[in-house]
Design an enzyme around this catalytic site. Structure first.
Site, short mmCIF file in Angstrom:
data_model
loop_
_atom_site.label_atom_id
_atom_site.label_comp_id
_atom_site.label_asym_id
_atom_site.label_seq_id
_atom_site.Cartn_x
_atom_site.Cartn_y
_atom_site.Cartn_z
N GLY A 14 -7.55 -12.50 -9.86
CA GLY A 14 -7.36 -12.80 -8.28
C GLY A 14 -8.25 -12.40 -7.57
N SER A 16 -10.80 -14.11 -6.15
CA SER A 16 -11.44 -15.07 -5.03
C SER A 16 -11.26 -14.78 -3.61
CB SER A 16 -10.92 -16.48 -5.35
OG SER A 16 -9.64 -16.50 -4.96
N ARG A 17 -10.35 -13.75 -3.22
CA ARG A 17 -9.91 -13.66 -1.70
C ARG A 17 -9.49 -12.40 -1.53
NH1 ARG A 17 -4.60 -17.05 -0.38
NH2 ARG A 17 -3.54 -16.45 -2.15
N ASN A 92 -5.37 -7.38 -10.53
CA ASN A 92 -5.12 -7.39 -9.14
C ASN A 92 -4.54 -8.62 -8.82
OD1 ASN A 92 -5.97 -7.29 -6.10
ND2 ASN A 92 -6.85 -9.18 -6.69
N SER A 145 1.75 -1.64 -5.09
CA SER A 145 2.00 -1.49 -3.64
C SER A 145 2.84 -0.20 -3.37
CB SER A 145 2.97 -2.79 -3.41
OG SER A 145 3.16 -2.60 -2.09
N TYR A 159 10.02 -7.88 -4.80
CA TYR A 159 8.57 -7.46 -4.64
C TYR A 159 8.49 -6.05 -5.10
CZ TYR A 159 3.75 -6.66 -2.88
OH TYR A 159 2.56 -6.50 -2.90
N THR A 162 8.78 -5.46 -8.69
CA THR A 162 7.90 -6.09 -9.72
C THR A 162 6.51 -5.05 -9.57
OG1 THR A 162 6.45 -7.35 -7.88
CG2 THR A 162 8.14 -8.47 -9.13
#
Length: 253
Positions: A14, A16-17, A92, A145, A159, A162
């Site tokens: 992940g 790219s941003r 990520n 997180s 969320y 996970t």
């Protein structure tokens, strides 16, 4: 910036941003060769690669949809084919689907199930594919997180679940791979200025109220989190293993 990671090869899923792109740049500044994966944002991924190459870094972008568990082995194969080895895996990639209570009659089960598929099963698939091929003395870093261990408001159960699942998984891997001097740690950011955070902002309680929960009343910068990831990947962190590092301004203390 010193070349403390020169000669190392890192894969950032992940990348790219958002945090992934910031982490890729931080690794490049420390001399590492960088591979990033992306699911759909080809233009953004290539822009990240171009930026890294402009710094003199060897860099590639690999299309790999983490929701497809069969993509894991080809992803690792592509990195090793390009660079000859893999030293550091930064897990990520993930998605954030939030806002509905678990007893909501209109709960979109399929959407929330996909979150488990991407965040947990996809991450596990990538880790399993990488583990036997990771260099001895390597590093695995999971981006979790703070919600994984401190749930201060409603509507984030799946969320949070996970991310907490990954924290437990990381501890088990740290035990498995310890004999090879591979360390496995989790970085748990709080709120960050990312597209993903913006995408769920309307589904969460008032942002100012959330900030009021933090002793340091601001959000984390991407650079702060990326630099922590690089530290855990570096030579000074070789005896930090199975740990969770919170970068969340003190929420939950």
């Amino acid at each position: 910036m010193s070349n403390i990671l020169k000669g190392k090869v890192v894969l950032i899923t992940g990348g790219s941003r958002g945090l992934g792109a910031a982490t890729a740049e931080a690794f490049a500044e420390r001399g590492a060769d960088v591979a990033i994966s992306y699911a759909a944002s080809a233009d953004k991924a290539e822009a990240v690669v171009a930026k890294l190459k402009a710094k003199g870094t060897r860099a590639i972008a690999i299309k790999s949809d983490q929701a497809d568990l069969s993509s894991a082995k080809p992803l690792i194969d592509s990195v090793i084919s390009a660079f000859g080895k893999l030293d550091i895996l930064v897990n990520n990639a993930g998605i954030a689907i939030q806002g509905q209570l678990v007893d909501d009659p209109k709960l979109d089960g399929d959407k929330y199930n996909r979150q488990w598929q991407v965040n947990v099963m996809g991450t596990i698939a990538n880790t399993r594919a990488a583990a036997p091929r990771l260099s001895n003395g390597g590093r695995i870093i999971f981006i979790g997180s703070r919600l994984g261990s401190v749930v201060s408001f409603a509507g984030v159960a799946d969320y949070a679940g996970t991310k907490w699942a990954l924290a437990g998984y990381a501890k088990g891997i740290a035990r498995d791979l310890g004999p090879r001097n591979i360390t496995v740690n989790v970085v748990q950011p709080g709120i960050m200025p990312t597209d993903m955070a913006s995408g769920v902002a309307g589904e969460l309680p008032d942002r100012e109220a959330i900030l009021d929960m933090h002793p340091i009343r601001r959000i984390a910068t991407l650079e702060e989190v990326a630099e922590t990831v690089c530290f855990l990947a570096g030579p000074s962190a070789g005896y930090i293993n199975g740990e969770t590092v919170n970068i969340a301004g003190g929420i939950g203390i």
